[in-house]
Design a protein around this motif. Structure first.
Motif, PDB file in Angstrom:
ATOM      1  N   TYR A 139       1.131  -1.133  -0.263  1.00 32.67           N
ATOM      2  CA  TYR A 139      -0.499  -0.516   0.072  1.00 32.67           C
ATOM      3  C   TYR A 139       1.173   0.999   0.116  1.00 32.67           C
ATOM      4  CZ  TYR A 139       1.009   0.483   5.161  1.00 32.67           C
ATOM      5  OH  TYR A 139       1.396   0.793   5.878  1.00 32.67           O
ATOM      6  N   VAL A 140       0.410   2.319  -0.258  1.00 31.81           N
ATOM      7  CA  VAL A 140       0.975   3.404  -0.386  1.00 31.81           C
ATOM      8  C   VAL A 140       0.308   4.917   1.372  1.00 31.81           C
ATOM      9  CG1 VAL A 140       1.455   5.849  -2.198  1.00 31.81           C
ATOM     10  CG2 VAL A 140       0.884   3.571  -3.075  1.00 31.81           C
ATOM     11  N   PHE A 147      -4.379   6.708   2.764  1.00 30.55           N
ATOM     12  CA  PHE A 147      -3.127   5.604   2.005  1.00 30.55           C
ATOM     13  C   PHE A 147      -3.336   5.445   1.444  1.00 30.55           C
ATOM     14  CE2 PHE A 147      -5.939   2.531   5.288  1.00 30.55           C
ATOM     15  CZ  PHE A 147      -6.099   1.926   4.145  1.00 30.55           C
ATOM     16  N   SER A 148      -3.146   4.487  -0.286  1.00 26.84           N
ATOM     17  CA  SER A 148      -3.700   3.592  -0.767  1.00 26.84           C
ATOM     18  C   SER A 148      -3.312   2.896  -1.376  1.00 26.84           C
ATOM     19  CB  SER A 148      -4.412   5.018  -1.774  1.00 26.84           C
ATOM     20  OG  SER A 148      -4.262   4.439  -3.685  1.00 26.84           O
ATOM     21  N   LEU A 149      -4.630   1.403  -2.474  1.00 31.83           N
ATOM     22  CA  LEU A 149      -3.783  -0.173  -2.585  1.00 31.83           C
ATOM     23  C   LEU A 149      -3.070   0.575  -3.693  1.00 31.83           C
ATOM     24  CD1 LEU A 149      -5.897  -1.936  -1.327  1.00 31.83           C
ATOM     25  CD2 LEU A 149      -4.174  -1.146  -0.271  1.00 31.83           C
ATOM     26  N   ILE A 637      -9.453   9.293  12.347  1.00 29.93           N
ATOM     27  CA  ILE A 637      -9.554   8.470  11.156  1.00 29.93           C
ATOM     28  C   ILE A 637      -8.752   8.486  10.588  1.00 29.93           C
ATOM     29  CG2 ILE A 637     -11.566   8.221   9.763  1.00 29.93           C
ATOM     30  CD1 ILE A 637     -13.812   9.757  11.722  1.00 29.93           C
ATOM     31  N   CYS A 638      -8.637   7.239   9.713  1.00 22.93           N
ATOM     32  CA  CYS A 638      -7.789   7.215   8.760  1.00 22.93           C
ATOM     33  C   CYS A 638      -8.617   6.699   7.363  1.00 22.93           C
ATOM     34  CB  CYS A 638      -7.023   5.735   9.045  1.00 22.93           C
ATOM     35  SG  CYS A 638      -5.780   5.608   7.805  1.00 22.93           S
ATOM     36  N   GLU A 643      -7.889   2.861  -4.616  1.00 23.93           N
ATOM     37  CA  GLU A 643      -7.088   4.347  -5.565  1.00 23.93           C
ATOM     38  C   GLU A 643      -7.553   5.815  -5.105  1.00 23.93           C
ATOM     39  OE1 GLU A 643      -7.629   5.077  -9.490  1.00 23.93           O
ATOM     40  OE2 GLU A 643      -9.242   3.725  -9.233  1.00 23.93           O
ATOM     41  N   LEU A 644      -6.744   6.921  -5.095  1.00 24.05           N
ATOM     42  CA  LEU A 644      -6.688   8.155  -5.174  1.00 24.05           C
ATOM     43  C   LEU A 644      -7.239   8.301  -6.457  1.00 24.05           C
ATOM     44  CD1 LEU A 644      -5.137   9.804  -1.676  1.00 24.05           C
ATOM     45  CD2 LEU A 644      -7.790   8.865  -1.992  1.00 24.05           C
TER      46      LEU A 644
END
Length: 658
Positions: A139-140, A147-149, A637-638, A643-644
């Motif tokens: 993950y990024v 975060f984003s996958l 809250i995360c 994806e973004l």
């Protein structure tokens, strides 16, 4: 969740220290070899200078042509794919590097592991491999709670009718592994809540099994306050990804080129002695955790960010001038101070001067950061003003909060007025407004078709103000649109057709309800006039950003309505009756089988202190920012997603589904 980014960075640091933590990493020069996926993971975490401080003298793509450097160890950071394993085995067979340390971003399945081992043994290069690790870093981590996958076109991939069941199963399994990487980094098993059916339940059940089977996560020390993981479907709310926004960070992602915390834009400056101004391309890396201004104002309304930037920059400049003035004055008085060192006042003055001078580099660095934000704010301002974004934002907000619920004709007429005006917005802006009208109102299909066709006809006949077709030689029969604008319009019309069909099949829930309207305050028209006037003043001034936002505008924009994801998370955290807390699945990796929600509601549950909201099918900065409305000193809250996607990117995915 605040430790997520730090732990990710630490895991990468450990990977780059193959000699172990007892040996200083800079004493072991090494080469880092990654694939494109892993490059996107490292990029937001470590800069080039930080890589060098970890001993990385060279970083190369796995797929590139690489020269042999036999005396230097190599650290591989790649996906565990068959093609990657074959390349690594080939490198080992050729003895391109010294010892090889192989790190996979996620789990290496046993069949591939056996295949890799066979290749290495056959080439007699087993002694070249020092270690093989599964890192679970798939993950990024873009900032502390984001975060984003990084799965591109994820909404299209999940909702494409042509996808087979087998492909979908594999895709959602990869998503589950990505979220599992986040959970593994945190080191604590969460309670999982999700709606029944569809992609969220499939991901939740796969993830629940992965955590339950993990030797340490499922059997770790039981914490009183366990994280709550909420997995949602993008189809629950398709308005938020396309709706215009008003906050600083979300606007950067909307109107500028922005990816992996890097923002790019062009700046026009006067070129002395030449007729035409000079255009300069600018690139900046944004750090929401270490940049004080960005951290403080990324969620703020854009006018407030403008004003704060001006105030802080002025303050820093004043302090800089004071320090330089003291230094100049100190030189004149140095002889007096040195001739009477026993004078306490003189000694104190000298100490104050020394401290002030020592603080100057920090002050100048802060000034540099503020000036960077001045450039970014100006670039955003130029786009916002030229496209009349405030008018789109205000009308969409009114539609999304049900202000036109009892007067659909008025809603239709106001939408038509804006989308047929060639001086307002670009093609994307107009299409996004039509989509919000489609999803947020109960307008008939014929009304939606009428609005969409009117937009297309106006664009084809009137074009856009200041636009012409550079590819037509002035002889186009399709109006004044450029080739790119026409392509955007065609995709947009297909996106609208897709959503009309989706809507007619009742696959999209009602996007507005009473709870959404409770937090929205003041007149939309008043807000539009205020914000439009602000943008007009700012864009007409030579300095642009010297225009100050009024308190009233800032206050109005700060009271944005709660989006669907925010309301769901709030209901689950507050355990509200007759809400999603009654309906959503309750999965606990520490408990075998499904948990009875009715039984859970009769129990005393610990307050929720940490929330991870994950959206399957793509997320956006506007949703991330909106979720912080229910965060507080006791609750973090995360936000994460497959994806973004920027509004234009998401629009493009919708267009491919028709």
């Amino acid at each position: 969740m605040n430790e997520n980014e730090a732990k990710s960075s630490n895991n990468v640091d450990d990977m780059l220290s193959p000699g172990g933590p007892t040996v200083a990493p800079h004493h072991h020069w090494k080469i880092l070899i990654y694939d494109k996926t892993c490059r996107s993971i490292i990029s937001p975490l470590l800069s080039v200078s930080q890589l060098r401080s970890s001993g990385v003298t060279l970083h190369l793509l796995l797929s590139s042509d690489r020269e042999p450097i036999p005396d230097v160890p190599a650290v591989y950071f790649v996906e565990p794919s068959r093609s990657n394993l074959q390349i690594i085995a080939s490198d080992c067979a050729k003895r391109l590097y010294g010892k090889v340390y192989v790190n996979f971003v996620t789990k290496l399945e046993r069949p591939l592991m056996e295949e890799f081992a066979k290749l290495v043994v056959q080439s007699n290069s087993l002694d070249n491999i020092a270690s093989v690790h599964d890192l679970y870093l798939d993950y990024v981590c873009l900032e502390r709670n984001l975060f984003s996958l990084n799965k591109q076109d994820s909404y299209y991939a999940i909702n494409n009718n042509g996808v087979t069941e087998q492909v979908m199963e594999k895709y959602l399994e990869d998503v589950a592994y990505g979220v599992f990487s986040v959970i593994g980094t945190l080191g604590c098993a969460p309670v999982i809540r999700c709606p029944k059916g569809g992609a969220p339940e499939m991901v939740a059940r796969k993830l629940n099994r992965l955590i339950a089977e993990h030797p340490t996560l499922s059997r770790g020390k039981s914490l009183h306050h366990r994280p709550l993981l909420v997995i949602l479907d993008r189809n629950m709310d398709l308005i938020t990804p396309v709706q215009h926004t008003s906050t600083y960070q979300a606007l950067i992602d909307d109107v500028l080129k922005h990816k992996a915390n890097r923002v790019e834009f062009s700046e026009t400056v006067e070129n002395e002695g030449r007729r035409w101004p000079k255009v300069i391309q600018k690139k900046f890396d944004l750090d929401a955790d270490d940049d004080p201004f960005y951290s403080d104002h990324k969620f703020n309304a854009f006018p407030e960010a403008i004003e704060s930037n001006g105030v802080e920059l002025q303050d820093v400049t004043v302090r800089e001038n004071e320090i330089r003035g003291k230094a100049t004055g100190g030189e004149k008085d140095s002889a007096t101070t040195n001739s009477n060192t026993s004078d306490p006042a003189g000694g104190s003055a000298a100490t104050d001067l020394a401290n002030a001078v020592d603080s100057l580099p920090v002050l100048l660095e802060r000034k540099k950061q503020l000036e960077i934000h001045t450039s970014i704010l100006q670039a955003v301002m130029n786009e916002v003003a030229s496209r009349d974004v405030p008018q789109f934002y205000e009308l969409e907000s009114g539609l999304a909060t049900g202000q036109y619920k009892n007067d659909l004709n008025k809603a239709k007429n106001e939408v038509l007025s804006l989308i047929t005006d060639p001086t307002k917005g670009n093609v994307d802006d107009k299409i996004r407004l039509v989509i919000v009208f489609t999803l947020a109102t109960e307008a008939s299909t014929s009304d939606i078709t009428d609005v969409a066709n009117s937009m297309a006809e106006a664009l084809e006949t009137k074009g856009l103000a200041g636009k012409d077709d550079n590819n037509s030689g002035g002889k186009s029969n399709r109006g004044l649109l450029s080739k790119d604008d026409r392509s955007t319009l065609d995709k947009g019309m297909r996106a609208i057709d897709y959503l009309k069909n989706f809507r007619s099949m009742q696959m999209i829930p009602t996007m507005t309800d009473a709870s959404a309207m409770q937090t929205y305050s003041q007149s939309s028209q008043d807000g539009s006039d205020l914000l439009s006037n602000l943008m007009s003043r700012a864009s007409n001034q030579a300095t642009g950003l010297l225009a100050k936002a009024t308190d009233r505008v800032t206050s109005m924009l700060g009271k944005s309505h709660k989006h669907l994801a925010t309301r769901v998370v709030e209901n689950l955290c507050e355990m509200k009756p007759n809400s999603e807390d009654d309906e959503y699945l309750y999965l606990d990796p520490k408990v075998k089988g499904d948990v009875d929600v009715k039984m859970v509601r009769t129990m005393t549950r610990a307050p929720v202190r940490e929330v991870i909201c994950f959206v399957v099918g793509g997320g956006c900065y506007a949703e991330y920012q909106n979720l912080q409305m229910v965060a507080n000193e006791r609750r973090t809250i995360c936000y994460g997603s497959t994806e973004l996607a920027s509004p234009c990117d998401f629009l493009s995915q919708l267009g491919k589904l028709s």
